[in-house]
Design a protein around this motif. Structure first.
Motif, mmCIF file in Angstrom:
data_model
loop_
_atom_site.group_PDB
_atom_site.id
_atom_site.type_symbol
_atom_site.label_atom_id
_atom_site.label_comp_id
_atom_site.label_asym_id
_atom_site.label_seq_id
_atom_site.Cartn_x
_atom_site.Cartn_y
_atom_site.Cartn_z
ATOM 1 N N SER A 252 0.913 -1.101 0.070
ATOM 2 C CA SER A 252 0.005 -0.027 0.102
ATOM 3 C C SER A 252 0.951 1.182 0.007
ATOM 4 O O SER A 252 2.031 1.153 0.176
ATOM 5 N N ARG A 253 0.284 2.297 0.118
ATOM 6 C CA ARG A 253 0.987 3.563 0.069
ATOM 7 C C ARG A 253 1.973 3.502 1.336
ATOM 8 O O ARG A 253 3.025 4.411 1.284
ATOM 9 N N VAL A 254 1.457 2.935 2.517
ATOM 10 C CA VAL A 254 2.511 2.888 3.710
ATOM 11 C C VAL A 254 3.624 2.287 3.199
ATOM 12 O O VAL A 254 5.001 2.610 3.674
ATOM 13 N N GLY A 255 3.783 1.119 2.471
ATOM 14 C CA GLY A 255 4.871 0.123 2.287
ATOM 15 C C GLY A 255 5.739 1.055 1.376
ATOM 16 O O GLY A 255 6.983 1.258 1.393
ATOM 17 N N ARG B 27 -1.220 13.137 -2.450
ATOM 18 C CA ARG B 27 -2.619 13.576 -2.376
ATOM 19 C C ARG B 27 -3.740 12.707 -1.602
ATOM 20 O O ARG B 27 -4.898 12.940 -1.666
ATOM 21 N N HIS B 28 -2.741 11.248 -1.203
ATOM 22 C CA HIS B 28 -3.962 10.155 -0.625
ATOM 23 C C HIS B 28 -4.416 10.440 0.710
ATOM 24 O O HIS B 28 -3.573 10.919 1.541
ATOM 25 N N LYS B 29 -5.525 9.913 1.095
ATOM 26 C CA LYS B 29 -6.118 10.503 2.436
ATOM 27 C C LYS B 29 -5.600 8.972 3.299
ATOM 28 O O LYS B 29 -5.629 9.020 4.658
ATOM 29 N N THR B 30 -5.661 7.923 2.605
ATOM 30 C CA THR B 30 -5.651 6.707 3.390
ATOM 31 C C THR B 30 -4.286 6.679 4.097
ATOM 32 O O THR B 30 -3.124 6.858 3.408
ATOM 33 N N ALA C 15 -5.472 1.549 5.145
ATOM 34 C CA ALA C 15 -4.864 0.486 4.435
ATOM 35 C C ALA C 15 -5.070 -0.917 5.067
ATOM 36 O O ALA C 15 -5.006 -1.940 4.518
ATOM 37 N N LEU C 16 -4.964 -0.897 6.414
ATOM 38 C CA LEU C 16 -5.053 -2.279 7.149
ATOM 39 C C LEU C 16 -6.404 -2.544 7.115
ATOM 40 O O LEU C 16 -6.658 -3.816 6.848
ATOM 41 N N PHE C 17 -7.495 -1.978 7.648
ATOM 42 C CA PHE C 17 -8.736 -2.318 7.786
ATOM 43 C C PHE C 17 -9.742 -2.133 6.600
ATOM 44 O O PHE C 17 -10.584 -2.774 6.413
ATOM 45 N N ARG C 18 -9.561 -1.167 5.996
ATOM 46 C CA ARG C 18 -10.167 -0.805 4.596
ATOM 47 C C ARG C 18 -11.704 -0.559 5.098
ATOM 48 O O ARG C 18 -12.428 -1.066 4.237
#
Ligand code: ATP
Ligand code: MG
Lengths: 382, 313
Positions: free
Chosen positions: A241-244, B127-130, B135-138
């Motif tokens: 994801s964005r985090v990774g 620009r992303h909010k997540t 990302a983990l629980f969606r």
């Protein structure tokens, strides 16, 4: 001799990457079947009785430890490795005090779940509860996660502004501080005497427990492997994801990442907190199964062992670090002669791995390239 | 300096849409000292929306330092930078990036072990909010647009039923914002790679790209943050004439997409060909400002820069 070793090594590496490529190229449904089969084998493992494979069991040798017990330890270590991999492998922060979070998770369930703990005794007195009262095991789970996560944030907040070696030193100190506090704060932790009667899913350890007893350890393994699989799933979600991406970007070039809008501090803190939570969770499982803990179980050598699992297995790659963890937990148990010279053999193996395969046994592809390139640069500069 | 520039070789300048434009960036009396070195000395200039501004000057004039002040890498010793009316100086780089300033680097600074696509996606992420929890629980769901719904492609059988179930679920429960963002990011990143002309290298790790492609990738990554102002630090360094020609077109296209461009460049032909206005720095001080034509006739500039480069050639 060395050259020949290197040549076989290169061939094996080529074969390995071939497997990885072929695996990635398979259609989704085939991979699903593969993963399902692998998970089924994992659950079957403690019952292992296939003729020809029984020699794998640790109880197949004289005085070998319970097979399920060893598998349980492997699962705990895999969980540790996955958590530490988030910090070291993905975000690139060298954490040498991971044992501290493991200890905090273990002490959470001990201090709040055991009737022998000074904390529970104090609560009983203050709130006039029965002498058998203690915090339920199930409530200790979020408690352990929350406490270790919070300690990760508290440690990370001031220290993550440090870079490289400084962070390693501070975290190394943190791990030791936790152990020393646990030993000296006798009024809270029972000090060196430790805490016994730590509960499991069925409550305090007793001969009446049907499933999670002290003799049959298979259910404990099944519990641990379930937790491991859940966490693998969760960390994979983050990785993809964005985090990774942010973690990788920070590891590669923190300043450029910042200019591209990556809030480095925030994501490093998250990596630290997630790693801490996973460490706490594994400590929690360890304490539940062991039913007794004392500060000497959480010394700095274990911290180094944890880092070794990640580095030997292949920093940055979840499969790699899990493999490293299993290897370092299983080999000394199965090959007892190793266990007598454990640290010597271990040091020797580390040196061999680092010489022949500096990226780890199953490296993340990125890391592998990074190190190969560094080797090339080194040659050029000579 | 290898580029010799004379007024004859310059391409005719077509001034782009004249008329008053909104002030976008204002550099106001900025001073930056590194110990005894005065890298920027009371520099002031302005950038208006939709223009291409050239920032030129001899080596060590303070051009890159100026970018570093604008993007929050350095804090000015005194003076202010304002962007669209808001204060920039004193803020952290990620925040400034979200305000709408992006840049490329003179010495390429990609994420070398990530693929070209991933590099650009890091840009879109600003620009992303997540974040981690999303990302983990969606759990955060949004109603997807019709084209975002899962498609039913199979003709018949179990697969078709499955696809229909998925589609209905998406219609009823919505889709996770994380997944939609992730898909949109990939689409947009691929589009940007196509825009700069390296779509074929999307899955190549950045380190393996050719020098020119790495420069193009940096531009794509900078564009991915959706900047109002994009600052290009010597994007043509190391390019051959054909590549420079392409770059010239690309810079115009970037402006046509609605970005304002600030360009540092040593190649005077390129600067004269593409910029609307030029600011000249020398030893950290602004010595001239104006249209490319005016500036190239300015005796101080000729003495400081053009003269020097002619001498050197
Ligand atoms: N981090 C720093 N510390 C100290 N001095 C610096 C630093 N960065 C830049 N300088 C000095 O500031 C001055 C301006 O440098 P800058 O890199 O901005 O020049 P430039 O105009 O970009 O030149 P070039 O055309 O070579 O890229 C130089 O004298 C340089 O030595
Ligand atoms: Mg420069």
């Amino acid at each position: 001799m060395m050259n020949k070793l290197r040549a076989t090594e290169a061939r094996r590496r080529a074969a390995l990457s071939g497997i990885a490529d072929r695996w990635a190229a398979l259609p989704a449904w085939q991979r699903l079947i593969g993963v399902t089969a692998f998970i089924a084998i994992l659950y079957y493992l403690p019952l292992l009785g296939v003729p020809g494979l029984t020699w794998l069991r640790t109880d197949s040798i004289d005085g070998g430890n319970s097979w399920a017990g060893v598998l349980f330890t492997c699962a705990i270590y895999v969980l540790v490795a996955i958590g530490l991999n988030v910090v070291v492998g993905l975000a690139g922060l060298l954490d040498l005090g991971y044992i501290g979070f493991f200890a905090i998770g273990a002490y959470s369930v001990a201090l709040f779940g055991s009737t022998n703990s000074p904390v529970v005794k104090w609560m009983q007195r203050t709130f006039e509860l029965e002498p058998t009262w203690a915090v339920a095991w199930a409530i200790c789970i979020p408690l352990a996660i929350a406490l270790s996560l919070t300690s990760g944030v508290i440690l990370g907040w001031p220290t993550l502004r440090l870079r490289g070696d400084y962070l390693a030193i501070v975290t190394l100190g943190f791990g030791e501080i936790i152990r020393i506090v646990a030993r000296n704060l006798t009024g809270v932790t029972n000090g060196a005497a430790g805490i016994s009667a730590i509960p499991g899913p069925e409550g305090a350890p007793s001969a009446d427990n049907q499933i999670f007893g002290l003799q049959d350890l298979k259910p404990w393994y099944w519990l641990a492997i379930t937790v491991v699989l859940l966490m693998v799933f969760a960390v994979r979600r983050l990785e993809n994801s964005r985090v990774g991406r942010s973690w990788l970007a920070i590891r590669e070039d923190e300043d450029a990442a910042a200019v591209m809008g990556v809030n480095g501090f925030k994501f490093k803190l998250w990596a630290f907190a997630i790693g801490a939570a996973l460490g706490g969770l594994s400590g929690f499982l360890f304490a539940s199964r062991n039913a007794f803990i004392d500060p000497s179980q959480f010394n700095a050598t274990l911290s180094i062992l944890f880092v070794a699992m990640v580095v030997v297995g292949g920093s940055g790659n979840m499969v790699g670090v899990a493999f490293g963890a299993v290897l370092l937990a299983y080999l000394p148990e199965r090959f007892r002669f190793v266990s007598d010279y454990r640290w010597v053999a271990f040091g020797f193996a580390m040196v061999v791995v680092m010489v022949l395969r500096p990226q780890g046994l199953i490296p993340s592809r990125r890391r592998a390239r990074e190190l190969q390139d560094r080797a090339k640069e080194a040659k050029v500069s000579v | 300096m290898s580029e010799t520039t004379s007024t004859e070789s310059r391409e005719p300048v077509i001034p782009s849409q004249p008329g008053p434009r909104r002030l976008l960036l204002e550099i106001d009396q900025v001073v930056l000292r590194f110990g005894g070195v005065v890298a920027l000395n009371e520099v002031s200039f302005q950038i208006h929306e939709g223009e291409i501004l050239g920032l030129i000057g001899p080596n060590g004039a303070g051009k890159t330092t100026c970018f570093n002040v604008m993007t929050g890498v350095f804090k000015p010793t005194s003076g202010q930078v304002r962007f669209a009316g808001a204060r920039v100086s004193g803020r952290k780089p990620p925040e400034i990036s979200r305000m709408g300033i992006s840049r490329t680097f003179q010495n390429i600074r990609l994420f070398p072990e990530m693929t070209a696509l991933e590099n650009v996606m890091v840009g879109t992420d600003s620009r992303h909010k997540t974040s981690v929890v999303g990302a983990l629980f969606r759990l955060y769901r949004v109603r997807p647009k019709p084209e975002e719904l899962p498609q039913v492609t199979s003709e018949a059988g179990l697969l078709r039923t499955w696809q229909q179930v998925r589609r209905s679920c998406a219609q009823i429960f919505g889709l996770s914002r994380h997944i939609l963002e992730e898909r949109a990011a990939e689409k947009k990143s691929l589009e940007l790679l196509r825009f700069v002309g390296i779509q074929g290298r999307a899955n190549e790790v950045a380190r393996n790209l050719s020098y020119g492609d790495q420069r193009r990738l940096e531009i794509a990554r900078a564009l991915a943050t959706e900047p109002k102002l994009i600052c290009l630090d010597e994007p043509a360094a190391g390019f051959n004439p054909a590549e420079k020609e392409q770059l010239l077109k690309l810079i115009r296209q970037i402006r046509d997409r609605g970005h304002t461009v600030l360009l540092i460049e040593h190649d005077m032909r390129l600067v004269m060909g593409v910029t609307d206005r030029v600011v000249v720095l020398e030893f950290g001080t602004k010595i001239a400002e104006g249209s490319p034509d005016e500036v190239s006739r300015d005796p101080r500039v000729i003495a400081a820069y053009l003269g020097e480069s002619v001498d050197a050639a």
